[in-house]
Design an enzyme around this catalytic site. Structure first.
Site, PDB file in Angstrom:
ATOM      1  N   TYR A  49      -2.125 -14.670 -35.987  1.00  0.00           N
ATOM      2  CA  TYR A  49      -2.960 -15.320 -36.785  1.00  0.00           C
ATOM      3  C   TYR A  49      -3.410 -14.379 -38.206  1.00  0.00           C
ATOM      4  O   TYR A  49      -2.686 -14.559 -39.596  1.00  0.00           O
ATOM      5  CB  TYR A  49      -4.061 -15.406 -36.372  1.00  0.00           C
ATOM      6  N   LYS A  64      -1.252 -14.508 -42.285  1.00  0.00           N
ATOM      7  CA  LYS A  64      -1.872 -14.400 -43.205  1.00  0.00           C
ATOM      8  C   LYS A  64      -1.833 -13.163 -44.071  1.00  0.00           C
ATOM      9  O   LYS A  64      -2.012 -13.261 -45.563  1.00  0.00           O
ATOM     10  CB  LYS A  64      -4.007 -14.994 -42.679  1.00  0.00           C
ATOM     11  N   GLY A 119      -5.402 -31.049 -36.332  1.00  0.00           N
ATOM     12  CA  GLY A 119      -5.422 -31.486 -36.526  1.00  0.00           C
ATOM     13  C   GLY A 119      -5.626 -32.920 -36.119  1.00  0.00           C
ATOM     14  O   GLY A 119      -4.900 -32.713 -35.215  1.00  0.00           O
ATOM     15  N   GLY A 170      -7.076 -31.244 -40.913  1.00  0.00           N
ATOM     16  CA  GLY A 170      -7.881 -30.552 -39.496  1.00  0.00           C
ATOM     17  C   GLY A 170      -9.299 -30.263 -40.645  1.00  0.00           C
ATOM     18  O   GLY A 170      -9.601 -30.950 -41.260  1.00  0.00           O
ATOM     19  N   PHE A 171      -9.878 -29.261 -39.918  1.00  0.00           N
ATOM     20  CA  PHE A 171     -11.435 -29.474 -39.630  1.00  0.00           C
ATOM     21  C   PHE A 171     -11.706 -29.273 -41.582  1.00  0.00           C
ATOM     22  O   PHE A 171     -12.364 -29.962 -41.925  1.00  0.00           O
ATOM     23  CB  PHE A 171     -12.040 -27.664 -38.994  1.00  0.00           C
ATOM     24  N   ASP A 198       5.294 -30.975 -40.076  1.00  0.00           N
ATOM     25  CA  ASP A 198       5.119 -29.776 -39.718  1.00  0.00           C
ATOM     26  C   ASP A 198       5.799 -29.137 -40.804  1.00  0.00           C
ATOM     27  O   ASP A 198       7.192 -28.716 -40.947  1.00  0.00           O
ATOM     28  CB  ASP A 198       6.555 -29.095 -38.366  1.00  0.00           C
ATOM     29  N   TYR A 204       5.541 -14.086 -55.246  1.00  0.00           N
ATOM     30  CA  TYR A 204       6.226 -15.532 -56.282  1.00  0.00           C
ATOM     31  C   TYR A 204       4.980 -15.636 -57.828  1.00  0.00           C
ATOM     32  O   TYR A 204       5.467 -16.436 -59.024  1.00  0.00           O
ATOM     33  CB  TYR A 204       5.637 -16.699 -56.012  1.00  0.00           C
ATOM     34  N   ASP A 241       0.242 -33.243 -42.316  1.00  0.00           N
ATOM     35  CA  ASP A 241      -0.111 -32.608 -40.974  1.00  0.00           C
ATOM     36  C   ASP A 241       0.587 -32.817 -39.736  1.00  0.00           C
ATOM     37  O   ASP A 241       1.207 -34.279 -39.567  1.00  0.00           O
ATOM     38  CB  ASP A 241      -1.951 -33.001 -41.097  1.00  0.00           C
TER      39      ASP A 241
END
Ligand code: UDP
Length: 314
Positions: free
Chosen positions: A146, A150, A37, A11-12, A57, A160, A32
C-alpha cells in the site's frame, strides 16, 4: 456544470465525495470494480440523472467517454486487512490505475486529484508530520504494497505535472471515519463500534499506546473539494490533528456507546506506525480549511448511525 470522473466512488471515502460533488452541481462518473467498495453505498442515488456508475477495474484502463473536467483517483483498498489480502491488486491500482487516471486527465486537460495517504510517512521520525517530511517506510514489509503503491502514485502524479503541465493535487489522507464504511472493514474506529454494539471485547492491538489522528468524513471531504478547486500543485495533508492513543479511543467508544465491554489485547501487526498526526498549517493557510468535528462528537454521531442503520432493533 463540471463533469468529474471519480475512481473508487463506491468505496467509503468515494461515496461521500460523489455526494459532495453532486451537491456542488457537478455531473459525476464513478468507476469502481467493487473489490472493496459496494453498489449499496450509492444505491439511494439510482435515480440521480447526474450520476453514472461504471463497473470497471481502473488498473486495466479507464473507459470514460465525453467531456472530463476533473479526475479524482480514489480507487484502492485502504484498510490494512483489505490491502494485505490483495497485495498485487493494491500495487496495480496504485501504479497502473494511477497512470490510467492521469492519462484520462491529460487527454482532456482536466484537473487531477490523487487520494494519497499518511502512510507516505511510514513510522514517522518527525512529529507531527509536515508535507516536507520524506517519511520512514519499510519498502519490503507487508504494508509496503500500500505504502509504496501510494508513493509511486505521488511520483507519477508529479511527473505528469512536470512533463505535461497537468494541474495535479495530492491529498495526504489521515485516518478517516464515518458512516458507510464496509461492515467488517477492519479499521479501528468501526471495529470498536461494531464490537461494542455486539457486546464483544474491543480488540486493542499491541499495548494500545500507538497514536492516530482521526478525521470525521464530512470534514475530510470538505478538504478534498477545497483542494480540488485551489491552485495548489502537489501534496497537502488533509486530516484532523487531534491525536489520541488506541486505548483512549477504546475508552471513548465504551463511554459513548454506554456498553461496558472489556478490552482484549491482540498482537500488533507488522510495521504498525507508532504515532501519526498531521501538521495542517499548509491546508489552513492555502485553503482556509480546518476540521470542525472532534473525535468524541464524531464517534457519537457514528454510534447513532450504527444504531439506526446497521444494528437489528428486534
Ligand atoms: N487497531 C486496533 N484494533 C483493531 C484495529 C486496529 O488496535 O481492531 C490499531 C492498529 O494496530 C493501528 C490503529 O489501530 O495501530 C489504526 O489502525 P487502522 O487499521 O484503523 O488504520 P492504520 O492507521 O493502521 O492504517
Amino acid at each position: 456544470m463540471a463533469r468529474s470522473v471519480l475512481t473508487g466512488g463506491s468505496g467509503f471515502l468515494g461515496n461521500h465525495l460523489a455526494r459532495a460533488l453532486l451537491a456542488s452541481g457537478d455531473e459525476v462518473v464513478v468507476v469502481d470494480d467493487y473489490s472493496t467498495g459496494s453498489p449499496v453505498n450509492l444505491a439511494d442515488l439510482a435515480d440521480e440523472p447526474r450520476l453514472t456508475v461504471v463497473e470497471h477495474d481502473v488498473s486495466t484502463g479507464l473507459p470514460v467517454d465525453g467531456p472530463v473536467d476533473a479526475v479524482l483517483h480514489f480507487a484502492s483498498a485502504a484498510s490494512p486487512p483489505a490491502y494485505l489480502a490483495r497485495p498485487l491488486e493494491t500495487l496495480a491500482v496504485g501504479s497502473e490505475g494511477t497512470r490510467h487516471a492521469l492519462e484520462l486527465a491529460r487527454a482532456h486537460g482536466a484537473r487531477f486529484l490523487l487520494a494519497s495517504t499518511s502512510e507516505i510517512y511510514g513510522d514517522p521520525t518527525v512529529h507531527p508530520q509536515p508535507e516536507g517530511y520524506w517519511g520512514n517506510v519499510n519498502s519490503v514489509g507487508p504494508r509496503s504494497v500500500y505504502d509504496e503503491a501510494k508513493r509511486f502514485a505521488e511520483a507519477i502524479t508529479m511527473a505528469y505535472h512536470r512533463t505535461f503541465g497537468l494541474d495535479t493535487k495530492i491529498a495526504r489522507i489521515f485516518n478517516t471515519y464515518g458512516p458507510r464504511m464496509a461492515p467488517g472493514d477492519g479499521r479501528v474506529v468501526t471495529n470498536f463500534i461494531e464490537q461494542a454494539l455486539a457486546g464483544s471485547p474491543l480488540t486493542v492491538y499491541g499495548d494500545g499506546s500507538q497514536t492516530r489522528s482521526f478525521c470525521w468524513v464530512d470534514d475530510e471531504v470538505r478538504g478534498f473539494l477545497a483542494l480540488l478547486h485551489s491552485d495548489w500543485i502537489g501534496p497537502m495533508n488533509i486530516g484532523n490533528p487531534g491525536e489520541c492513543t488506541v486505548l483512549e479511543l477504546a475508552e471513548i467508544v465504551r463511554e459513548v456507546s454506554g456498553v461496558d465491554v472489556p478490552i482484549e489485547l491482540a498482537p500488533l501487526p507488522a510495521d504498525d506506525p507508532t504515532r501519526r498526526r498531521p501538521d495542517i498549517t499548509l491546508a489552513r493557510e492555502v485553503l482556509g480549511w480546518a476540521p470542525e468535528v472532534d473525535l468524541r462528537s464524531g464517534v457519537t454521531r457514528l454510534v447513532e448511525w450504527y444504531r439506526a442503520e446497521r444494528v437489528p432493533t428486534a
